[in-house]
Design a protein around this motif. Structure first.
Motif, mmCIF file in Angstrom:
data_model
loop_
_atom_site.group_PDB
_atom_site.id
_atom_site.type_symbol
_atom_site.label_atom_id
_atom_site.label_comp_id
_atom_site.label_asym_id
_atom_site.label_seq_id
_atom_site.Cartn_x
_atom_site.Cartn_y
_atom_site.Cartn_z
ATOM 1 N N SER A 1 59.255 23.781 -4.453
ATOM 2 C CA SER A 1 59.882 25.065 -3.908
ATOM 3 C C SER A 1 61.362 24.627 -3.445
ATOM 4 N N GLU A 2 61.722 23.459 -3.268
ATOM 5 C CA GLU A 2 62.942 22.918 -2.897
ATOM 6 C C GLU A 2 63.806 22.962 -4.508
ATOM 7 N N GLY A 3 63.195 23.087 -5.423
ATOM 8 C CA GLY A 3 63.796 22.961 -6.555
ATOM 9 C C GLY A 3 64.256 21.640 -7.164
ATOM 10 N N ILE A 4 63.651 20.499 -6.491
ATOM 11 C CA ILE A 4 63.918 19.216 -6.864
ATOM 12 C C ILE A 4 63.104 18.730 -7.674
ATOM 13 N N ILE A 5 62.000 19.038 -7.990
ATOM 14 C CA ILE A 5 60.906 18.139 -8.907
ATOM 15 C C ILE A 5 60.430 19.325 -9.838
ATOM 16 N N GLU A 6 59.864 19.223 -10.990
ATOM 17 C CA GLU A 6 59.196 19.690 -11.861
ATOM 18 C C GLU A 6 58.018 19.093 -11.970
ATOM 19 N N TYR A 7 57.049 19.508 -11.139
ATOM 20 C CA TYR A 7 55.533 18.736 -11.509
ATOM 21 C C TYR A 7 54.717 19.362 -12.592
ATOM 22 N N LEU A 8 54.411 18.439 -13.447
ATOM 23 C CA LEU A 8 53.725 18.644 -14.783
ATOM 24 C C LEU A 8 52.304 18.458 -14.766
ATOM 25 N N GLY A 9 51.713 18.371 -13.640
ATOM 26 C CA GLY A 9 50.073 18.253 -13.467
ATOM 27 C C GLY A 9 49.706 16.895 -14.004
ATOM 28 N N GLU A 10 48.451 16.960 -14.457
ATOM 29 C CA GLU A 10 47.979 15.714 -15.327
ATOM 30 C C GLU A 10 47.756 16.011 -16.767
ATOM 31 N N THR A 11 47.600 14.953 -17.635
ATOM 32 C CA THR A 11 47.015 15.105 -18.931
ATOM 33 C C THR A 11 46.181 13.962 -19.375
ATOM 34 N N GLU A 12 45.733 14.468 -20.634
ATOM 35 C CA GLU A 12 44.880 13.290 -21.240
ATOM 36 C C GLU A 12 45.865 12.646 -22.308
ATOM 37 N N ASP A 13 47.065 13.360 -22.565
ATOM 38 C CA ASP A 13 48.075 12.334 -23.685
ATOM 39 C C ASP A 13 49.431 12.762 -23.020
ATOM 40 N N VAL A 14 49.856 11.451 -22.476
ATOM 41 C CA VAL A 14 51.338 11.549 -22.107
ATOM 42 C C VAL A 14 52.399 11.548 -22.969
ATOM 43 N N ARG A 15 52.085 11.209 -24.259
ATOM 44 C CA ARG A 15 53.166 11.213 -25.529
ATOM 45 C C ARG A 15 53.992 12.486 -25.629
ATOM 46 N N PRO A 16 53.507 13.760 -25.546
ATOM 47 C CA PRO A 16 54.560 14.753 -25.654
ATOM 48 C C PRO A 16 55.685 14.945 -24.418
ATOM 49 N N TYR A 17 55.149 14.345 -23.282
ATOM 50 C CA TYR A 17 55.950 14.219 -21.996
ATOM 51 C C TYR A 17 56.872 13.268 -22.081
ATOM 52 N N ILE A 18 56.631 12.236 -22.690
ATOM 53 C CA ILE A 18 57.424 10.989 -22.857
ATOM 54 C C ILE A 18 58.518 11.271 -23.966
ATOM 55 N N ALA A 19 58.058 11.976 -24.956
ATOM 56 C CA ALA A 19 59.013 12.564 -25.966
ATOM 57 C C ALA A 19 59.936 13.309 -25.636
ATOM 58 N N ASN A 20 59.653 14.279 -24.563
ATOM 59 C CA ASN A 20 60.590 15.412 -24.097
ATOM 60 C C ASN A 20 61.352 14.857 -22.755
ATOM 61 N N SER A 21 61.418 13.795 -22.626
ATOM 62 C CA SER A 21 62.207 13.106 -21.510
ATOM 63 C C SER A 21 63.462 12.098 -22.030
ATOM 64 N N SER A 22 64.252 12.093 -21.145
ATOM 65 C CA SER A 22 65.586 10.951 -21.730
ATOM 66 C C SER A 22 65.421 9.667 -20.913
ATOM 67 N N VAL A 23 64.586 9.620 -19.841
ATOM 68 C CA VAL A 23 64.955 8.195 -19.137
ATOM 69 C C VAL A 23 63.576 8.143 -18.401
ATOM 70 N N TYR A 24 62.774 7.018 -18.236
ATOM 71 C CA TYR A 24 61.610 6.754 -17.564
ATOM 72 C C TYR A 24 62.101 5.910 -16.260
ATOM 73 N N VAL A 25 61.304 6.551 -15.186
ATOM 74 C CA VAL A 25 61.633 5.786 -13.811
ATOM 75 C C VAL A 25 60.354 5.623 -13.368
ATOM 76 N N LEU A 26 60.066 4.377 -12.764
ATOM 77 C CA LEU A 26 58.978 4.012 -11.979
ATOM 78 C C LEU A 26 59.523 3.178 -10.803
ATOM 79 N N PRO A 27 60.018 3.622 -9.588
ATOM 80 C CA PRO A 27 60.256 2.833 -8.362
ATOM 81 C C PRO A 27 59.283 2.459 -7.443
ATOM 82 N N SER A 28 58.256 1.601 -8.166
ATOM 83 C CA SER A 28 56.996 1.371 -7.641
ATOM 84 C C SER A 28 57.225 0.020 -6.754
ATOM 85 N N TYR A 29 56.491 -0.125 -5.628
ATOM 86 C CA TYR A 29 56.223 -0.966 -4.815
ATOM 87 C C TYR A 29 54.719 -1.445 -4.259
ATOM 88 N N TYR A 30 53.901 -0.977 -5.468
ATOM 89 C CA TYR A 30 52.473 -1.134 -5.334
ATOM 90 C C TYR A 30 51.792 -2.452 -5.481
#
Length: 371
Positions: free
Chosen positions: A250-279
């Motif tokens: 609602s703030e217009g910050i994030i586009e939430y894409l849900g979940e998927t069985e195949d991540v490839r189309p979503y990676i293909a449509n992105s420019s940069v991958y980010v994972l700021p994990s501390y897990y």
């Protein structure tokens, strides 16, 4: 021909993370019996060459009665099958799978440490006590292991320094779960519109809150850039709630894409991958998949994550829990979009040289004397 039991904490992971390994073992003529808590994946596992048996296992719960039920169920299954090899991965399967195999005197027992996870990211109160209990259980369970596979050197050193691992047990370092570089093929990243993507289970420890805060800082200066989030909601104690995600949308910050069985189309449509994990990751599979598809990486200088990035070559490393540093790293790509192409190509090269799933699996198969 050997009978091999593979014990998982999440049935779907047998396909997504161990599918290539199961297929390789089956092609060598061995029988594979895959154990997991959820039904519904029997046909997919059969195609890989594995029989499926359901076991009761609560991967995020801390109920001792439920865990005892898991152990007893594993003893029953292992006793019936009489396997030559038991291979387990993730905390509960490693502990209870190894203990069950030890009770039944299975000679060839192997474990894979796929990160230390939620238990080892917190050190106070109940979590601190739980951490001590898990360390004791690990130490007892791994006594009978012929080898333990580690996905990053920090986890291997932790198990040694904490004396969780017996000196007689072989520690084997592998490069994560590997990635199928044919299935995750190179796709030239889009520059216009420029977008960032984070793929993870929706838990705070994956750095999702840090990503949102960095996106909030950048969105005001670069409204044309999109910040995408892909992944399922989770039952982990550190799970993000749906109303948090709805607020970001609602703030217009994030586009939430849900979940998927195949991540490839979503990676293909992105420019940069980010994972700021501390897990306390093993080696994040999502990073390897993004690298194989030619995406530059921004991740943290944390165990499991830092091994995937050559600083300034295929991406940038940032401190954990630091949205300011993350925003600065992201802005480098916004201001210099040519870096997306050049660093993305370097990511693909590293994936081919270091993280090819066939190379990773061959180390596992050799260690288990299957090839």
């Amino acid at each position: 021909m050997a009978k091999i039991i593979v014990v998982s904490h999440y049935t779907k992971s047998l396909i997504n993370f161990r599918g290539d390994l199961i297929k390789s073992i089956s092609k060598l003529g061995h029988d594979v019996i895959a154990l997991g808590p959820e039904k519904g994946y029997e046909n997919e596992l059969k195609k890989l060459g594995a029989e499926f048996i359901q076991i009761p296992l609560d991967r995020t719960g801390g109920n001792p009665a439920k865990d005892l039920k898991t152990l007893l169920s594993l003893i029953k299954v292992i006793n019936k099958i009489e396997p030559d090899i038991v291979l387990s991965y993730a905390i509960k399967p490693v502990i209870y799978g190894s203990l069950a195999a030890r009770i039944l005197k299975v000679e060839a027992v192997y474990s894979m440490i796929t990160g230390l996870g939620y238990v080892f990211t917190r050190d106070k109160g109940k979590e601190g006590i739980l951490k001590k209990v898990v360390k004791i259980l690990y130490k007892e369970a791994l006594k009978n292991n012929k080898a333990v596979f580690f996905q990053n050197p920090d986890d291997m050193e932790f198990f040694r320094s904490e004396k969780i691992l017996d000196n007689r047990t072989q520690a084997v370092l592998i490069n994560g779960s590997g990635v199928n570089i044919d299935r995750f093929y190179y796709v030239s990243p889009p520059i216009k519109p420029l977008s960032f993507l984070l793929i993870a289970r929706l838990i705070w420890d994956k750095g999702i809150g840090v990503y949102v805060e960095a996106a909030r800082k950048l969105k005001s200066r670069h409204p044309e850039v999109s910040f995408k989030l892909l992944g399922p909601f989770d039952s982990n104690p550190a799970a993000i709630k749906k109303n948090d995600v709805e607020k970001w949308i609602s703030e217009g910050i994030i586009e939430y894409l849900g979940e998927t069985e195949d991540v490839r189309p979503y990676i293909a449509n992105s420019s940069v991958y980010v994972l700021p994990s501390y897990y306390r990751e093993g080696t994040p599979r999502s990073i390897l998949e993004a690298m194989a598809m030619g995406r530059p990486i921004i991740t943290t200088n944390a165990p499991g994550c830092k091994e995937t990035v050559k600083e300034g070559v295929n991406g940038f490393l940032v401190p954990t829990k630091d949205p300011y540093s993350l925003a600065r790293a992201m802005e480098k790509f916004i201001q210099n979009p040519d870096l997306i192409i050049s660093m993305g190509k370097e990511s693909r090269k590293i994936a081919e040289m270091k993280y090819d799933v066939n190379t990773v699996n061959n180390i596992i198969l050799k260690t288990m004397s299957l090839i």
